[in-house]
Design a protein around this motif. Structure first.
Motif, PDB file in Angstrom:
ATOM      1  N   VAL A 282      65.849  39.457  42.918  1.00 41.81           N
ATOM      2  CA  VAL A 282      64.492  39.061  42.566  1.00 41.81           C
ATOM      3  C   VAL A 282      63.584  39.455  43.722  1.00 41.81           C
ATOM      4  O   VAL A 282      63.882  39.142  44.891  1.00 41.81           O
ATOM      5  N   GLU A 283      62.511  40.163  43.422  1.00 41.90           N
ATOM      6  CA  GLU A 283      61.515  40.514  44.431  1.00 41.90           C
ATOM      7  C   GLU A 283      60.414  39.458  44.420  1.00 41.90           C
ATOM      8  O   GLU A 283      59.803  39.198  43.382  1.00 41.90           O
ATOM      9  N   LEU A 284      60.177  38.849  45.571  1.00 39.42           N
ATOM     10  CA  LEU A 284      59.166  37.800  45.705  1.00 39.42           C
ATOM     11  C   LEU A 284      57.951  38.328  46.436  1.00 39.42           C
ATOM     12  O   LEU A 284      58.076  38.953  47.497  1.00 39.42           O
ATOM     13  N   ASP A 285      56.778  38.070  45.880  1.00 42.52           N
ATOM     14  CA  ASP A 285      55.538  38.487  46.531  1.00 42.52           C
ATOM     15  C   ASP A 285      55.035  37.453  47.531  1.00 42.52           C
ATOM     16  O   ASP A 285      53.994  37.663  48.166  1.00 42.52           O
TER      17      ASP A 285
ATOM     18  N   SER B 194      67.241  58.005  32.538  1.00 41.07           N
ATOM     19  CA  SER B 194      67.410  57.236  31.303  1.00 41.07           C
ATOM     20  C   SER B 194      68.455  56.157  31.545  1.00 41.07           C
ATOM     21  O   SER B 194      69.609  56.460  31.892  1.00 41.07           O
ATOM     22  N   LEU B 195      68.057  54.873  31.340  1.00 43.02           N
ATOM     23  CA  LEU B 195      68.939  53.744  31.591  1.00 43.02           C
ATOM     24  C   LEU B 195      69.118  52.927  30.315  1.00 43.02           C
ATOM     25  O   LEU B 195      68.132  52.476  29.729  1.00 43.02           O
ATOM     26  N   PRO B 196      70.338  52.711  29.852  1.00 46.30           N
ATOM     27  CA  PRO B 196      70.578  51.903  28.655  1.00 46.30           C
ATOM     28  C   PRO B 196      70.010  50.491  28.811  1.00 46.30           C
ATOM     29  O   PRO B 196      70.205  49.841  29.841  1.00 46.30           O
ATOM     30  N   GLY B 197      69.287  50.039  27.802  1.00 44.75           N
ATOM     31  CA  GLY B 197      68.725  48.699  27.823  1.00 44.75           C
ATOM     32  C   GLY B 197      67.393  48.597  28.529  1.00 44.75           C
ATOM     33  O   GLY B 197      66.666  47.627  28.343  1.00 44.75           O
ATOM     34  N   ILE B 198      67.057  49.576  29.342  1.00 51.58           N
ATOM     35  CA  ILE B 198      65.801  49.543  30.099  1.00 51.58           C
ATOM     36  C   ILE B 198      64.850  50.628  29.637  1.00 51.58           C
ATOM     37  O   ILE B 198      63.648  50.415  29.487  1.00 51.58           O
ATOM     38  N   GLY B 199      65.391  51.814  29.410  1.00 47.93           N
ATOM     39  CA  GLY B 199      64.551  52.930  29.002  1.00 47.93           C
ATOM     40  C   GLY B 199      64.496  53.991  30.076  1.00 47.93           C
ATOM     41  O   GLY B 199      65.450  54.182  30.834  1.00 47.93           O
ATOM     42  N   THR B 200      63.369  54.668  30.162  1.00 50.09           N
ATOM     43  CA  THR B 200      63.186  55.756  31.120  1.00 50.09           C
ATOM     44  C   THR B 200      62.346  55.292  32.299  1.00 50.09           C
ATOM     45  O   THR B 200      61.298  54.677  32.122  1.00 50.09           O
ATOM     46  N   ILE B 201      62.818  55.580  33.501  1.00 51.67           N
ATOM     47  CA  ILE B 201      62.096  55.207  34.718  1.00 51.67           C
ATOM     48  C   ILE B 201      61.989  56.429  35.626  1.00 51.67           C
ATOM     49  O   ILE B 201      62.844  57.321  35.583  1.00 51.67           O
TER      50      ILE B 201
ATOM     51  N   THR C 254      67.008  48.613  39.660  1.00 49.04           N
ATOM     52  CA  THR C 254      65.597  48.864  39.391  1.00 49.04           C
ATOM     53  C   THR C 254      64.993  47.664  38.681  1.00 49.04           C
ATOM     54  O   THR C 254      65.709  46.763  38.236  1.00 49.04           O
ATOM     55  N   GLU C 255      63.678  47.653  38.562  1.00 49.20           N
ATOM     56  CA  GLU C 255      63.002  46.552  37.883  1.00 49.20           C
ATOM     57  C   GLU C 255      63.345  46.570  36.402  1.00 49.20           C
ATOM     58  O   GLU C 255      63.289  47.601  35.741  1.00 49.20           O
ATOM     59  N   GLY C 256      63.707  45.400  35.884  1.00 46.92           N
ATOM     60  CA  GLY C 256      64.069  45.296  34.478  1.00 46.92           C
ATOM     61  C   GLY C 256      64.535  43.902  34.151  1.00 46.92           C
ATOM     62  O   GLY C 256      64.748  43.065  35.042  1.00 46.92           O
ATOM     63  N   ALA C 257      64.717  43.643  32.856  1.00 49.04           N
ATOM     64  CA  ALA C 257      65.130  42.305  32.405  1.00 49.04           C
ATOM     65  C   ALA C 257      66.416  42.339  31.594  1.00 49.04           C
ATOM     66  O   ALA C 257      66.948  41.282  31.258  1.00 49.04           O
TER      67      ALA C 257
ATOM     68  N   SER D 283      56.794  37.251  40.913  1.00 49.94           N
ATOM     69  CA  SER D 283      58.114  37.825  41.201  1.00 49.94           C
ATOM     70  C   SER D 283      58.487  38.798  40.093  1.00 49.94           C
ATOM     71  O   SER D 283      57.846  38.854  39.042  1.00 49.94           O
ATOM     72  N   ARG D 284      59.536  39.570  40.316  1.00 53.66           N
ATOM     73  CA  ARG D 284      60.059  40.486  39.303  1.00 53.66           C
ATOM     74  C   ARG D 284      61.574  40.587  39.486  1.00 53.66           C
ATOM     75  O   ARG D 284      62.074  40.533  40.621  1.00 53.66           O
ATOM     76  N   THR D 285      62.271  40.711  38.368  1.00 50.99           N
ATOM     77  CA  THR D 285      63.729  40.798  38.429  1.00 50.99           C
ATOM     78  C   THR D 285      64.184  42.243  38.554  1.00 50.99           C
ATOM     79  O   THR D 285      63.589  43.154  37.975  1.00 50.99           O
ATOM     80  N   LEU D 286      65.251  42.434  39.297  1.00 49.79           N
ATOM     81  CA  LEU D 286      65.877  43.747  39.457  1.00 49.79           C
ATOM     82  C   LEU D 286      67.288  43.666  38.897  1.00 49.79           C
ATOM     83  O   LEU D 286      68.026  42.708  39.173  1.00 49.79           O
ATOM     84  N   VAL D 287      67.663  44.637  38.096  1.00 51.04           N
ATOM     85  CA  VAL D 287      68.994  44.648  37.485  1.00 51.04           C
ATOM     86  C   VAL D 287      69.676  45.986  37.748  1.00 51.04           C
ATOM     87  O   VAL D 287      69.026  47.002  38.009  1.00 51.04           O
ATOM     88  N   TRP D 288      71.007  45.959  37.651  1.00 53.85           N
ATOM     89  CA  TRP D 288      71.792  47.183  37.784  1.00 53.85           C
ATOM     90  C   TRP D 288      71.977  47.811  36.405  1.00 53.85           C
ATOM     91  O   TRP D 288      72.235  47.111  35.426  1.00 53.85           O
ATOM     92  N   ALA D 289      71.836  49.123  36.323  1.00 53.48           N
ATOM     93  CA  ALA D 289      72.009  49.822  35.053  1.00 53.48           C
ATOM     94  C   ALA D 289      72.587  51.211  35.311  1.00 53.48           C
ATOM     95  O   ALA D 289      72.260  51.849  36.321  1.00 53.48           O
ATOM     96  N   PRO D 290      73.449  51.701  34.409  1.00 56.55           N
ATOM     97  CA  PRO D 290      74.011  53.043  34.575  1.00 56.55           C
ATOM     98  C   PRO D 290      73.007  54.118  34.179  1.00 56.55           C
ATOM     99  O   PRO D 290      72.184  53.915  33.288  1.00 56.55           O
ATOM    100  N   VAL D 291      73.072  55.258  34.848  1.00 57.08           N
ATOM    101  CA  VAL D 291      72.194  56.388  34.533  1.00 57.08           C
ATOM    102  C   VAL D 291      72.914  57.270  33.515  1.00 57.08           C
ATOM    103  O   VAL D 291      73.958  57.856  33.813  1.00 57.08           O
TER     104      VAL D 291
END
Length: 225
Positions: free
Chosen positions: A119-122, A209-216, A102-105, A187-195
């Motif tokens: 990375v998503e490129l427009d 709820s994703l650690p380091g990212i928050g709620t999406i 999902t989108e995140g840093a 652009s925007r970065t996409l990262v992997w995160a556990p649910v």
């Protein structure tokens, strides 16, 4: 004014200014049955020397047919929406214990070291750089991805810094700089995160709820690992 509006006006009803009256069952007073009653009343009370024009009758019947079709379609679509909503809830609960893209840093290192992302490129780019930093802001690695067309570009970092040392488990901050002929490309970065957990609100999509990212919202998930 349409033929239907003219008919209502002749019977003393102004559809555009008089709000619809709610019945005891919660429906609108101008439903299909009322339409037929109004048309019947119009035929009974028409001037025998100036009967209703056939063209107007055809137009009114066409409007009645459209109303019936729209009502049936609305009921069908509501049923489909309810079904899809139930499926989304079941799917959301199944996300717990999985990782999502999902989108995140912020990203945490894999057991084997390093991270993967995208990375998503427009727009098209002639240069694309992904920078991976430590929690204190120290740049650990610059990944040059070069030129790419508009869309999603994946990357995989082995966990080694530019100096060749092990960067550790993180968390890491991921940023991307994209450009075309020295002009920035959004652009925007996409990262992997556990649910870690799922929240299902009364309305709207389920929330992950994703650690380091928050709620999406579950709709923000690009991919499931």
């Amino acid at each position: 004014m349409s033929a239907f509006d003219t008919t209502l006006s002749n019977l003393g009803i102004n559809r555009t200014t008089t709000p619809p009256v709610s019945t005891a069952a919660g429906g609108q007073s101008l439903g299909q049955n009322d339409f037929l009653k109004l048309m019947t009343a119009q035929l009974k009370n028409q001037d025998p020397f100036a009967p209703v024009d056939n063209t107007q009758m055809v137009a009114q019947m066409a409007q009645f047919s459209s109303l019936a079709g729209i009502t049936e379609m609305s009921t069908t679509l509501k049923g489909i929406a309810d079904k899809l909503g139930g499926t989304s809830t079941a799917d959301a609960l199944a996300y717990v214990g999985h990782t999502v893209l999902t989108e995140g840093a912020t990203a945490f290192g894999r057991a084997s070291g390093g991270i993967a992302g995208a990375v998503e490129l427009d727009g098209d780019t002639t240069s694309l750089n992904v920078s991976i930093s430590a929690a204190d802001g120290t740049v650990l690695k610059n990944v040059q991805l070069g030129a790419h067309a508009k869309g999603t570009v994946e990357f995989d970092w082995d966990g080694k810094t530019d100096a060749g040392t092990d960067a550790g488990p993180g968390p890491f901050t991921v940023t991307a700089i994209a450009g075309k002929d020295n002009v920035a490309v959004t652009s925007r970065t996409l990262v992997w995160a556990p649910v870690s957990s799922v929240t299902i609100p009364a309305t709207g999509p389920a929330q992950l709820s994703l650690p380091g990212i928050g709620t999406i919202p579950v709709t923000a998930v690009r991919q499931v690992g």
